[in-house]
Design an enzyme around this catalytic site. Sequence first.
Site, PDB file in Angstrom:
ATOM      1  N   GLY A  15       0.827  -1.212   0.000  1.00 42.36           N
ATOM      2  CA  GLY A  15       0.000   0.000   0.000  1.00 42.36           C
ATOM      3  C   GLY A  15       0.862   1.263   0.000  1.00 42.36           C
ATOM      4  N   ASN A  38       8.334  -2.805 -12.717  1.00 45.50           N
ATOM      5  CA  ASN A  38       7.861  -3.959 -11.920  1.00 45.50           C
ATOM      6  C   ASN A  38       6.952  -3.480 -10.799  1.00 45.50           C
ATOM      7  OD1 ASN A  38      10.123  -2.706 -10.761  1.00 45.50           O
ATOM      8  ND2 ASN A  38      11.027  -4.590  -9.984  1.00 45.50           N
ATOM      9  N   GLY A  40       3.854  -1.479  -9.016  1.00 42.94           N
ATOM     10  CA  GLY A  40       2.494  -1.045  -9.353  1.00 42.94           C
ATOM     11  C   GLY A  40       1.923  -0.424  -8.092  1.00 42.94           C
ATOM     12  N   GLN A 223       8.770  -2.244  -4.367  1.00 43.97           N
ATOM     13  CA  GLN A 223       8.867  -3.622  -3.856  1.00 43.97           C
ATOM     14  C   GLN A 223       8.843  -3.609  -2.318  1.00 43.97           C
ATOM     15  OE1 GLN A 223      11.412  -2.847  -6.681  1.00 43.97           O
ATOM     16  NE2 GLN A 223       9.473  -3.188  -7.718  1.00 43.97           N
ATOM     17  N   THR A 306       0.772  -6.971 -12.939  1.00 46.08           N
ATOM     18  CA  THR A 306       0.628  -8.155 -13.795  1.00 46.08           C
ATOM     19  C   THR A 306      -0.755  -8.789 -13.711  1.00 46.08           C
ATOM     20  OG1 THR A 306       1.415  -9.530 -11.985  1.00 46.08           O
ATOM     21  CG2 THR A 306       3.085  -8.736 -13.543  1.00 46.08           C
ATOM     22  N   LYS A 336      -4.604  -2.140   5.300  1.00 42.89           N
ATOM     23  CA  LYS A 336      -5.581  -3.196   5.035  1.00 42.89           C
ATOM     24  C   LYS A 336      -6.079  -3.891   6.307  1.00 42.89           C
ATOM     25  CE  LYS A 336      -5.438  -4.557   0.623  1.00 42.89           C
ATOM     26  NZ  LYS A 336      -5.075  -5.092  -0.706  1.00 42.89           N
TER      27      LYS A 336
HETATM   28  P1  GDP Z   1       1.927  -0.831  -3.443  1.00 46.00           P
HETATM   29  O1  GDP Z   1       2.629  -1.529  -4.548  1.00 46.00           O
HETATM   30  O2  GDP Z   1       2.623  -1.006  -2.134  1.00 46.00           O
HETATM   31  O3  GDP Z   1       1.652   0.607  -3.740  1.00 46.00           O
HETATM   32  O4  GDP Z   1       0.507  -1.546  -3.265  1.00 46.00           O
HETATM   33  P2  GDP Z   1      -0.481  -1.972  -4.464  1.00 46.00           P
HETATM   34  O5  GDP Z   1      -1.106  -0.763  -5.019  1.00 46.00           O
HETATM   35  O6  GDP Z   1       0.195  -2.902  -5.410  1.00 46.00           O
HETATM   36  O7  GDP Z   1      -1.515  -2.877  -3.678  1.00 46.00           O
HETATM   37  C1  GDP Z   1      -2.241  -2.403  -2.585  1.00 46.00           C
HETATM   38  C2  GDP Z   1      -3.728  -2.571  -2.891  1.00 46.00           C
HETATM   39  O8  GDP Z   1      -4.467  -2.422  -1.698  1.00 46.00           O
HETATM   40  C3  GDP Z   1      -4.265  -1.501  -3.835  1.00 46.00           C
HETATM   41  O9  GDP Z   1      -5.323  -2.039  -4.574  1.00 46.00           O
HETATM   42  C4  GDP Z   1      -4.760  -0.425  -2.879  1.00 46.00           C
HETATM   43  O10 GDP Z   1      -5.796   0.380  -3.450  1.00 46.00           O
HETATM   44  C5  GDP Z   1      -5.315  -1.281  -1.768  1.00 46.00           C
HETATM   45  N1  GDP Z   1      -5.243  -0.694  -0.417  1.00 46.00           N
HETATM   46  C6  GDP Z   1      -4.283   0.092   0.123  1.00 46.00           C
HETATM   47  N2  GDP Z   1      -4.535   0.315   1.443  1.00 46.00           N
HETATM   48  C7  GDP Z   1      -5.689  -0.332   1.721  1.00 46.00           C
HETATM   49  C8  GDP Z   1      -6.449  -0.526   2.912  1.00 46.00           C
HETATM   50  O11 GDP Z   1      -6.111  -0.043   3.995  1.00 46.00           O
HETATM   51  N3  GDP Z   1      -7.583  -1.291   2.814  1.00 46.00           N
HETATM   52  C9  GDP Z   1      -7.975  -1.862   1.644  1.00 46.00           C
HETATM   53  N4  GDP Z   1      -9.075  -2.593   1.640  1.00 46.00           N
HETATM   54  N5  GDP Z   1      -7.279  -1.703   0.504  1.00 46.00           N
HETATM   55  C10 GDP Z   1      -6.141  -0.973   0.546  1.00 46.00           C
HETATM   56  P1  IMO Z   2       5.490  -2.941  -5.767  1.00 43.58           P
HETATM   57  O1  IMO Z   2       6.402  -1.732  -5.819  1.00 43.58           O
HETATM   58  C1  IMO Z   2       5.204  -7.271  -5.466  1.00 43.58           C
HETATM   59  C2  IMO Z   2       8.401  -9.585  -7.381  1.00 43.58           C
HETATM   60  C3  IMO Z   2       7.990 -10.450  -8.552  1.00 43.58           C
HETATM   61  C4  IMO Z   2       9.002 -11.564  -8.412  1.00 43.58           C
HETATM   62  C5  IMO Z   2      10.270 -10.851  -7.967  1.00 43.58           C
HETATM   63  C6  IMO Z   2      11.243 -10.501  -9.095  1.00 43.58           C
HETATM   64  O2  IMO Z   2       4.204  -2.780  -6.473  1.00 43.58           O
HETATM   65  O3  IMO Z   2       5.364  -3.426  -4.350  1.00 43.58           O
HETATM   66  P2  IMO Z   2      11.236  -8.636 -11.015  1.00 43.58           P
HETATM   67  O4  IMO Z   2      10.258  -8.399 -12.139  1.00 43.58           O
HETATM   68  O5  IMO Z   2      11.428  -7.475 -10.121  1.00 43.58           O
HETATM   69  O6  IMO Z   2      12.535  -9.212 -11.493  1.00 43.58           O
HETATM   70  O7  IMO Z   2      10.538  -9.816 -10.143  1.00 43.58           O
HETATM   71  O8  IMO Z   2       9.827  -9.638  -7.350  1.00 43.58           O
HETATM   72  N1  IMO Z   2       8.023  -8.156  -7.497  1.00 43.58           N
HETATM   73  C7  IMO Z   2       7.012  -7.587  -6.824  1.00 43.58           C
HETATM   74  N2  IMO Z   2       6.083  -8.134  -6.008  1.00 43.58           N
HETATM   75  N3  IMO Z   2       5.219  -5.951  -5.683  1.00 43.58           N
HETATM   76  C8  IMO Z   2       6.153  -5.383  -6.467  1.00 43.58           C
HETATM   77  O9  IMO Z   2       6.302  -4.044  -6.595  1.00 43.58           O
HETATM   78  C9  IMO Z   2       7.078  -6.225  -7.125  1.00 43.58           C
HETATM   79  N4  IMO Z   2       8.101  -6.014  -7.993  1.00 43.58           N
HETATM   80  C10 IMO Z   2       8.677  -7.190  -8.192  1.00 43.58           C
HETATM   81  O10 IMO Z   2       6.666 -10.897  -8.409  1.00 43.58           O
HETATM   82  O11 IMO Z   2       8.614 -12.433  -7.370  1.00 43.58           O
HETATM   83 MG    MG Z   3       2.232  -2.936  -6.037  1.00 42.65          MG
END
Ligand code: GDP
Ligand code: IMO
Ligand code: MG
Length: 431
Positions: A15, A38, A40, A223, A306, A336
Amino acid sequence: MTNTVAIGIQWGDEGKGKIVDLLAPDADVVARFQGGPNAGHTLVIGEEKTVLNHIPSGILHDETLCLIGNGTVVDPFHLVEEMDTLIDAGIPVADRLKISERCQLILPYHRDLDAAREAAKGKNKIGTTGKGIGPCYEDKTARRGIRLVDLMADDLDARIDANIAYVNFMLTEYLKADPIDRDEVARAIELARERLLPLAADVPLILQRRIKAGDSVLYEGAQGSMLDVDHGTYPFVTSSNTVAGAALAGLGVGPGQVDAVLGICKAYTTRVGSGPFPTELYNADGMACPSGKHMAERGNEFGATTGRPRRTGWFDGPVVQHAVRINGVTGLAITKLDVLDGLEEVKLCVAYELNGERLQSIPACCNQLDAVTPVYETLPGWSENTFGMTSIDQLPANAKALLKRIEEVCECPIAMLSTGPDRNHIIRLTD
Ligand code: GDP
Ligand code: IMO
Ligand code: MG
């Protein structure tokens, strides 16, 4: 005025995007220091959802300067698409974003190599995001990478030719894959020249001037600590250092320019891709414990980059203790929490045992980490709906008890609690 590093301290997707976006109004600069497409990072503001891969999560704020540092790897096709999506939504990206002239370019052959290596590994694959991250960092360390600034170098064509010869040898002779498409490489270079070079900047100089002027910086990690190439579950990791210390090298600032480290983690644990996960309960390969299914479904646990389903499990105390140690975390942001609503009981892993012995810290060897037995404490759950809560007083007593225990086990205070995806779903416990 504080300069804060905000990082993920599990296996990514904690998050970070949400937390950085909500802290951005208190910062003048938001800077990414490692990783690339990588990542998101999801930002939710009312009905609007934005997913960022390279671009810092401060980009939606008009007063915030966003920087992409030298420690990152940038895919020209991907970054330009990301910029254009924001521009179409009315965000003046070119006014808010600068890219280090020293950052490494991910070229199409890095993606080809990533895919071919994963295919060759078969069931032992790392489960990368397929974005060419590993091969690009490998070229950086091997001193054959192409940086943004190199697009102006006289010997660029010769360097690219040498790289293509090497990559084609690897692809066709060793990995038994197709050779690369040279035209696509040329298109990537052209696009980077046209759209990214105008944003190239001397990032350390900008940061030095801003910090001297009293501005505050939010350093945004990608990550998570368990994916760090040194401190994570090697070799099932990404190819960069994801720890707080990487903010310094990845941007060109000194240790005195960091005042606080915010460790972001979910109230449970998730992981995408292969590798050890001691508290795992649920995955797409058939592990189907109902509590893990609850987390996956209620938490909507699918990768933001992905779309892959994430593996889920209980909060892992030893993992967060390790992260607190290697990052010098000064405060936790627990996200969360709302996803645990409705569970009859909640478990918290407080230690690992291996061969009947309690371990002091997590093992460095993946095979040992795979073999540990988590020691759990079981706490009563809560039936109330915590989604969207904004005050600690609203929280059910059992949720408060879990959080108190997390603080004790991880030896770190909780600074904020996230109760939903929206920017406003937050409980701040410290200023
Ligand atoms: P990041 O890569 O660390 O920025 O996290 P991501 O965006 O990949 O994944 C986090 C997911 O959880 C996203 O869909 C957010 O919108 C959602 N999210 C973040 N904080 C919360 C929370 O406190 N509760 C819920 N239900 N969803 C959350
Ligand atoms: P955010 O910033 C979760 C994981 C991949 C794989 C390993 C290596 O959104 O938290 P790579 O493509 O970096 O060589 O993959 O790292 N991985 C992540 N898992 N969130 C990410 O980024 C990730 N970036 C890479 O799934 O296991
Ligand atoms: Mg992410």
